[in-house]
Write an enzyme that holds these catalytic residues in place. Sequence first.
Site, PDB file in Angstrom:
ATOM      1  CE  LYS A  35      -0.215   0.635   4.911  1.00  0.00           C
ATOM      2  NZ  LYS A  35      -0.602   0.014   6.155  1.00  0.00           N
ATOM      3  NE  ARG A 128      -4.656   1.055  11.674  1.00  0.00           N
ATOM      4  CZ  ARG A 128      -3.744   0.900  10.708  1.00  0.00           C
ATOM      5  NH1 ARG A 128      -3.110   1.944  10.219  1.00  0.00           N
ATOM      6  NH2 ARG A 128      -3.481  -0.301  10.222  1.00  0.00           N
TER       7      ARG A 128
HETATM    8  C1  LIG Z   1       0.382  -0.482   6.683  1.00  0.00           C
HETATM    9  C2  LIG Z   1       0.189  -1.720   7.430  1.00  0.00           C
HETATM   10  C3  LIG Z   1       1.266  -2.603   7.571  1.00  0.00           C
HETATM   11  C4  LIG Z   1       2.650  -2.321   7.027  1.00  0.00           C
HETATM   12  O1  LIG Z   1       3.280  -1.369   7.797  1.00  0.00           O
HETATM   13  P1  LIG Z   1       4.823  -1.010   7.576  1.00  0.00           P
HETATM   14  O2  LIG Z   1       5.138  -0.118   8.715  1.00  0.00           O
HETATM   15  O3  LIG Z   1       4.910  -0.347   6.257  1.00  0.00           O
HETATM   16  O4  LIG Z   1       5.575  -2.255   7.603  1.00  0.00           O
HETATM   17  C5  LIG Z   1       1.038  -3.779   8.242  1.00  0.00           C
HETATM   18  N1  LIG Z   1      -0.171  -4.082   8.751  1.00  0.00           N
HETATM   19  C6  LIG Z   1      -1.223  -3.257   8.628  1.00  0.00           C
HETATM   20  C7  LIG Z   1      -2.532  -3.670   9.217  1.00  0.00           C
HETATM   21  C8  LIG Z   1      -1.082  -2.054   7.975  1.00  0.00           C
HETATM   22  O5  LIG Z   1      -2.133  -1.237   7.857  1.00  0.00           O
END
Ligand SMILES: *Cc1c(COP(=O)(O)O)cnc(C)c1O
Length: 356
Positions: A35, A128
């Site tokens: 993402k 969250r």
């Molecule tokens: C964005 C996200 C990640 C990845 O996070 P990084 O810090 O880029 O490794 C992992 N799990 C969830 C649920 C996320 O929203």
Amino acid sequence: MYPRLLVNLEKIKENTGIVLEICKKHGIEILAITKGFCADPQIVEVMIQAGIKTIGDSRILNLKKLESYNVVKVLIRIPMLSEVEDVVKYCNVSYNTEIKTIKGLSLAAQKNGKRHKIIIMIDKGDLREGVYSLIELEEIIQETLRLKNIDIVGFGINMKCFGAIIPTEKTLEELTVTTKQLADKYKLNVNTLSGGNSSSFYLIETERFHGINNIRLGEALILGTEASFNKIIPGCYNDAFTLEAEVIEVKEKPSIPHGKLALNAFNKVPSFDDRGNIKRMICAIGSQDIDFDFIIPKDDSLRILGGSSDHFILDCTLADVDYKVGDIVSFTLGYMSILRVMNSPYVEKVFLNSKF
Ligand SMILES: *Cc1c(COP(=O)(O)O)cnc(C)c1O
């Protein structure tokens, strides 16, 4: 054409290989999170070449783009009730916390003659997504077990995204203990214990990863950093993404604005240090393309002053280079800037296949 983004695919591939090797040593599988760069297929491809087998994204549209790739696809943001049809169609697994949505997924799966796997998120304090109470967790499991087309395949936590709470050894231990108890009680076939995102990576390196067998990594792969203390993972590159922007104005002006005060473009009253007259330059890029808090000039004598939606203002008073209109300035990007640049149609993307 400027501004443009240079994406060094070779550096991302090397980062992925190094991080995969470390995780493998500790029996942990990586869910590569795409993402942060809009699941750009060229970047995804080098990650797969490096050995990635599962891809996760928060947006169905991104996973849809990767439909032809032969990897396991995971929706890591809790699905919207309105997208459950697409979730069962374009993903093998989704992360969930709401029984109403899980029921929707079951119906959609049934309609399409499929089974859908879910991982239940548990909240461990970052506040969250995640089920917070153990009672509700058990209720969700009990109700899900009655659904025909859903399999609970694991549990997970997410940290350091909202509340700035980082995972500790204790967080991971609690996740392992709780899920072991639940798996025994409800005879669940749990194959994934997902210990968080790049902020959990530091715990792997210290071998304090109690029973966790999965980690979700975006930042660690593209920026080569763990996210709890922002340290570079040894051997990884932090500069796979370079932004080049063009100078459109260079002038000596005061360091403090003057006149009748109101709010700026961001509805704030900014504060300034008085350093007398300074040499200021403007690059033709702005907050719709980058995040001013997640960008570093390669010329470390430049100081970021700020900007607005289409202007990026830097102090070049102390620079060795005599910057002029038409010059190109290079920047290294952090996570939020990479995300915005990748989303911006105003920035050309150039993919490089050599490390230099
Ligand atoms: C964005 C996200 C990640 C990845 O996070 P990084 O810090 O880029 O490794 C992992 N799990 C969830 C649920 C996320 O929203």
